[in-house]
Scaffold this motif. Structure first.
Motif, PDB file in Angstrom:
ATOM      1  N   LYS A   2      51.798  86.394  75.291  1.00  0.00           N
ATOM      2  CA  LYS A   2      52.231  86.831  77.152  1.00  0.00           C
ATOM      3  C   LYS A   2      53.271  85.357  77.209  1.00  0.00           C
ATOM      4  CE  LYS A   2      49.108  90.334  77.859  1.00  0.00           C
ATOM      5  NZ  LYS A   2      47.530  90.953  78.731  1.00  0.00           N
ATOM      6  N   HIS A   5      56.607  85.128  76.433  1.00  0.00           N
ATOM      7  CA  HIS A   5      57.515  85.582  76.918  1.00  0.00           C
ATOM      8  C   HIS A   5      57.374  85.348  78.647  1.00  0.00           C
ATOM      9  CE1 HIS A   5      57.936  89.425  79.363  1.00  0.00           C
ATOM     10  NE2 HIS A   5      58.951  89.352  78.857  1.00  0.00           N
ATOM     11  N   GLU A   6      56.720  84.903  78.877  1.00  0.00           N
ATOM     12  CA  GLU A   6      56.903  83.980  80.191  1.00  0.00           C
ATOM     13  C   GLU A   6      57.665  82.841  79.860  1.00  0.00           C
ATOM     14  OE1 GLU A   6      53.753  81.600  83.142  1.00  0.00           O
ATOM     15  OE2 GLU A   6      52.833  83.395  82.286  1.00  0.00           O
ATOM     16  N   SER A   9      61.250  83.825  79.397  1.00  0.00           N
ATOM     17  CA  SER A   9      62.019  84.644  81.260  1.00  0.00           C
ATOM     18  C   SER A   9      62.394  83.846  81.348  1.00  0.00           C
ATOM     19  CB  SER A   9      60.653  85.446  81.724  1.00  0.00           C
ATOM     20  OG  SER A   9      60.604  86.634  80.923  1.00  0.00           O
ATOM     21  N   SER A  16      61.778  93.029  77.589  1.00  0.00           N
ATOM     22  CA  SER A  16      61.258  93.530  78.417  1.00  0.00           C
ATOM     23  C   SER A  16      59.791  92.573  77.147  1.00  0.00           C
ATOM     24  CB  SER A  16      59.782  94.531  77.515  1.00  0.00           C
ATOM     25  OG  SER A  16      60.736  95.537  76.195  1.00  0.00           O
ATOM     26  N   TYR A  17      57.849  92.391  77.487  1.00  0.00           N
ATOM     27  CA  TYR A  17      57.149  92.076  76.733  1.00  0.00           C
ATOM     28  C   TYR A  17      56.796  92.990  75.538  1.00  0.00           C
ATOM     29  CZ  TYR A  17      52.453  91.510  75.290  1.00  0.00           C
ATOM     30  OH  TYR A  17      51.619  90.606  73.849  1.00  0.00           O
ATOM     31  N   ARG A  19      59.516  93.748  73.498  1.00  0.00           N
ATOM     32  CA  ARG A  19      60.279  93.089  72.683  1.00  0.00           C
ATOM     33  C   ARG A  19      59.769  92.035  72.471  1.00  0.00           C
ATOM     34  NH1 ARG A  19      63.059  95.838  69.673  1.00  0.00           N
ATOM     35  NH2 ARG A  19      62.413  93.825  68.273  1.00  0.00           N
ATOM     36  N   VAL A  20      58.751  91.270  72.984  1.00  0.00           N
ATOM     37  CA  VAL A  20      59.211  90.010  72.368  1.00  0.00           C
ATOM     38  C   VAL A  20      57.432  90.818  71.380  1.00  0.00           C
ATOM     39  CG1 VAL A  20      57.510  87.957  72.482  1.00  0.00           C
ATOM     40  CG2 VAL A  20      59.109  88.603  74.186  1.00  0.00           C
TER      41      VAL A  20
END
Length: 49
Positions: A2, A5-6, A9, A16-17, A19-20
């Motif tokens: 998470k 991903h953040e 981004s 998207s999360y 995809r990560v």
């Protein structure tokens, strides 16, 4: 994941999360396969890498 991903981004990543997470799963599997094959090598084979 998470946090990754953040961070991505914030750097402009539009994926998207999920995809990560899928990438991380695939990367982990590759690391495991490489590790398993490295354990099967003899010291001479490892030195030649």
């Amino acid at each position: 994941l998470k946090q990754l991903h953040e961070d991505l981004s914030e750097l402009g990543f539009k994926g998207s999360y999920d995809r990560v997470a899928a990438f991380a799963r695939q990367w982990r599997e590759g690391q495991t396969e490489w590790g398993n094959s490295a354990r099967k090598r003899t010291p001479c084979q490892i030195q030649s890498l």
